[in-house]
Structures are given as C-alpha cells and as structure tokens.
Design a protein around this motif. Structure first.
Motif, short mmCIF file in Angstrom:
data_model
loop_
_atom_site.label_atom_id
_atom_site.label_comp_id
_atom_site.label_asym_id
_atom_site.label_seq_id
_atom_site.Cartn_x
_atom_site.Cartn_y
_atom_site.Cartn_z
N GLU A 1 -7.87 -6.79 3.25
CA GLU A 1 -6.98 -7.75 2.64
C GLU A 1 -7.17 -7.65 1.13
OE1 GLU A 1 -6.26 -12.51 2.44
OE2 GLU A 1 -7.92 -11.75 3.61
N PRO A 2 -6.12 -7.43 0.40
CA PRO A 2 -6.23 -7.31 -1.06
C PRO A 2 -6.62 -8.63 -1.72
CG PRO A 2 -4.13 -6.48 -0.28
CD PRO A 2 -4.78 -7.16 0.87
N SER A 3 -7.20 -8.53 -2.88
CA SER A 3 -7.50 -9.72 -3.67
C SER A 3 -6.21 -10.45 -3.98
CB SER A 3 -8.18 -9.31 -4.98
OG SER A 3 -8.19 -10.39 -5.88
N GLU A 4 -6.26 -11.76 -3.89
CA GLU A 4 -5.08 -12.56 -4.24
C GLU A 4 -4.81 -12.52 -5.74
OE1 GLU A 4 -8.63 -15.22 -4.56
OE2 GLU A 4 -7.94 -13.74 -3.11
N LYS A 5 -5.81 -12.08 -6.51
CA LYS A 5 -5.65 -12.02 -7.96
C LYS A 5 -4.93 -10.75 -8.40
CE LYS A 5 -9.66 -14.85 -8.67
NZ LYS A 5 -11.09 -14.84 -8.83
N TYR A 11 -1.87 -1.98 -2.80
CA TYR A 11 -0.63 -1.34 -2.34
C TYR A 11 -0.40 -0.02 -3.07
CZ TYR A 11 0.39 -5.38 0.46
OH TYR A 11 0.32 -6.36 1.42
N ARG A 12 -0.75 0.03 -4.33
CA ARG A 12 -0.64 1.29 -5.08
C ARG A 12 -1.62 2.32 -4.52
NH1 ARG A 12 1.78 5.39 -6.66
NH2 ARG A 12 1.02 6.40 -8.54
N ALA A 13 -2.83 1.86 -4.18
CA ALA A 13 -3.82 2.76 -3.58
C ALA A 13 -3.29 3.31 -2.25
CB ALA A 13 -5.15 2.04 -3.37
N LEU A 17 -2.69 7.22 -1.15
CA LEU A 17 -3.24 7.81 0.07
C LEU A 17 -2.15 8.48 0.88
CD1 LEU A 17 -5.77 5.04 1.14
CD2 LEU A 17 -6.32 7.34 0.32
N LYS A 18 -0.99 7.84 0.96
CA LYS A 18 0.13 8.43 1.69
C LYS A 18 0.60 9.72 1.01
CE LYS A 18 4.43 7.17 3.94
NZ LYS A 18 4.07 7.02 5.33
N GLU A 19 0.72 9.68 -0.33
CA GLU A 19 1.12 10.88 -1.08
C GLU A 19 0.12 12.02 -0.87
OE1 GLU A 19 1.79 10.11 -5.25
OE2 GLU A 19 3.01 8.35 -4.78
N ALA A 20 -1.15 11.66 -0.68
CA ALA A 20 -2.19 12.67 -0.49
C ALA A 20 -2.17 13.25 0.93
CB ALA A 20 -3.56 12.08 -0.79
N GLY A 21 -1.36 12.66 1.81
CA GLY A 21 -1.23 13.20 3.16
C GLY A 21 -1.98 12.46 4.24
N LEU A 22 -2.58 11.32 3.93
CA LEU A 22 -3.30 10.56 4.96
C LEU A 22 -2.29 10.05 5.98
CD1 LEU A 22 -6.27 9.59 5.41
CD2 LEU A 22 -5.51 7.40 4.54
N PRO A 23 -2.52 10.30 7.27
CA PRO A 23 -1.56 9.86 8.29
C PRO A 23 -1.45 8.33 8.36
CG PRO A 23 -3.13 11.45 9.18
CD PRO A 23 -3.63 11.06 7.82
N ASP A 24 -0.26 7.87 8.73
CA ASP A 24 -0.05 6.43 8.92
C ASP A 24 -1.04 5.89 9.93
OD1 ASP A 24 2.05 6.44 7.14
OD2 ASP A 24 3.61 6.54 8.68
N GLY A 25 -1.54 4.69 9.68
CA GLY A 25 -2.42 4.02 10.62
C GLY A 25 -3.90 4.28 10.41
N VAL A 26 -4.27 5.25 9.58
CA VAL A 26 -5.68 5.52 9.35
C VAL A 26 -6.30 4.40 8.52
CG1 VAL A 26 -7.33 7.10 8.27
CG2 VAL A 26 -5.41 8.00 9.58
N VAL A 27 -5.58 3.96 7.49
CA VAL A 27 -6.00 2.84 6.65
C VAL A 27 -4.84 1.86 6.60
CG1 VAL A 27 -6.67 2.13 4.33
CG2 VAL A 27 -7.47 4.31 5.22
N VAL A 29 -3.46 -2.08 5.09
CA VAL A 29 -3.64 -3.25 4.24
C VAL A 29 -2.90 -4.39 4.89
CG1 VAL A 29 -3.15 -4.28 2.00
CG2 VAL A 29 -3.86 -1.90 2.13
N ILE A 30 -3.59 -5.51 5.03
CA ILE A 30 -3.00 -6.66 5.70
C ILE A 30 -3.22 -7.90 4.85
CG2 ILE A 30 -3.13 -8.14 7.74
CD1 ILE A 30 -4.07 -5.60 9.25
N GLN A 31 -2.17 -8.64 4.60
CA GLN A 31 -2.25 -9.94 3.92
C GLN A 31 -2.36 -11.00 5.00
OE1 GLN A 31 -2.72 -10.22 0.85
NE2 GLN A 31 -1.22 -9.21 -0.42
N GLY A 32 -3.25 -11.94 4.82
CA GLY A 32 -3.35 -12.98 5.83
C GLY A 32 -4.45 -13.97 5.55
N ASP A 33 -4.54 -14.94 6.44
CA ASP A 33 -5.53 -16.00 6.31
C ASP A 33 -6.56 -15.87 7.42
OD1 ASP A 33 -4.12 -16.76 8.54
OD2 ASP A 33 -3.28 -18.58 7.66
N ARG A 34 -7.29 -16.93 7.67
CA ARG A 34 -8.35 -16.91 8.68
C ARG A 34 -7.84 -16.50 10.06
NH1 ARG A 34 -13.18 -21.02 9.40
NH2 ARG A 34 -13.97 -20.25 11.37
#
Length: 106
Positions: A1-5, A11-13, A17-27, A29-34
């Motif tokens: 979960e990214p920093s709220e700040k 998202y840029r990272a 990673l996608k541009e570098a060829g990392l397949p979808d689903g390997v990493v 990012v999820i926004q969420g609460d408890r």
C-alpha cells in the motif's frame, strides 16, 4: 500500500516495472484500509507479505502471517532502511540518507 503522503510514487514505480517487462501480477499495489489488509493476509494465494509502518501494526501483521504459515517481512517503526558498504562514497551516502529520510517531508 503506497504512502498516503506520496501515493503516485509507487504507481510510477509500477509503470517502470511494467516497462522493464515484469509480468502482470508479480507485484501489486493496493490502496485500502484495515479491512483490505485483513482480506489480503487471509487470501490463500498470497504467500508472502511485506510491511513498513508502525510497530503495533507490524506486530499484528507478523502474528497473523505466522499463524497462516506465510512469509512476512514486517518492519515496525521502520523508515528508509539502507545498507552502506565499506567502499561507499561517504558524501554521496550522507546525501542519500538525508534525501531518503526527508525527501517527502514537504
């Protein structure tokens, strides 16, 4: 979960990673609460979790992951971990430490 700040940084990272060829689903990012975190921890297809944040939350996440036999790296009270090797440039390393700890301070 990214920093709220600075949520766009992760998202840029992910874009890089996608541009570098990392397949979808390997990493992911999820926004969420408890509730979101609890669902992630309990999901049977998630085998490992990393967390950086407060010590009380790190302990909760670590305990839950261990009870489910998942790998976990929970860094409570953690901020900007780094390793400086003996052959590092002291001036560059000192600058990087300051930027790392204060770069998103406003």
């Amino acid at each position: 979960e990214p920093s709220e700040k600075v949520p766009l940084t992760m998202y840029r990272a992910m874009d890089l990673l996608k541009e570098a060829g990392l397949p979808d689903g390997v990493v992911n990012v999820i926004q969420g609460d408890r509730e979101c975190v609890e669902c992630l921890l309990a999901h049977p297809k998630i085998r490992a979790v990393t967390f950086v944040g407060s010590s009380p939350v790190a302990k909760i996440i670590s305990t839950k992951c261990h009870s489910l036999h998942k790998r976990v790296l929970a860094l409570g009270g953690a901020k900007n971990h780094l390793v400086a090797l003996p052959d590092c440039s002291i001036p560059e390393t000192a600058r990087d430490i300051v930027v790392s700890s204060m770069g998103c301070a406003g």
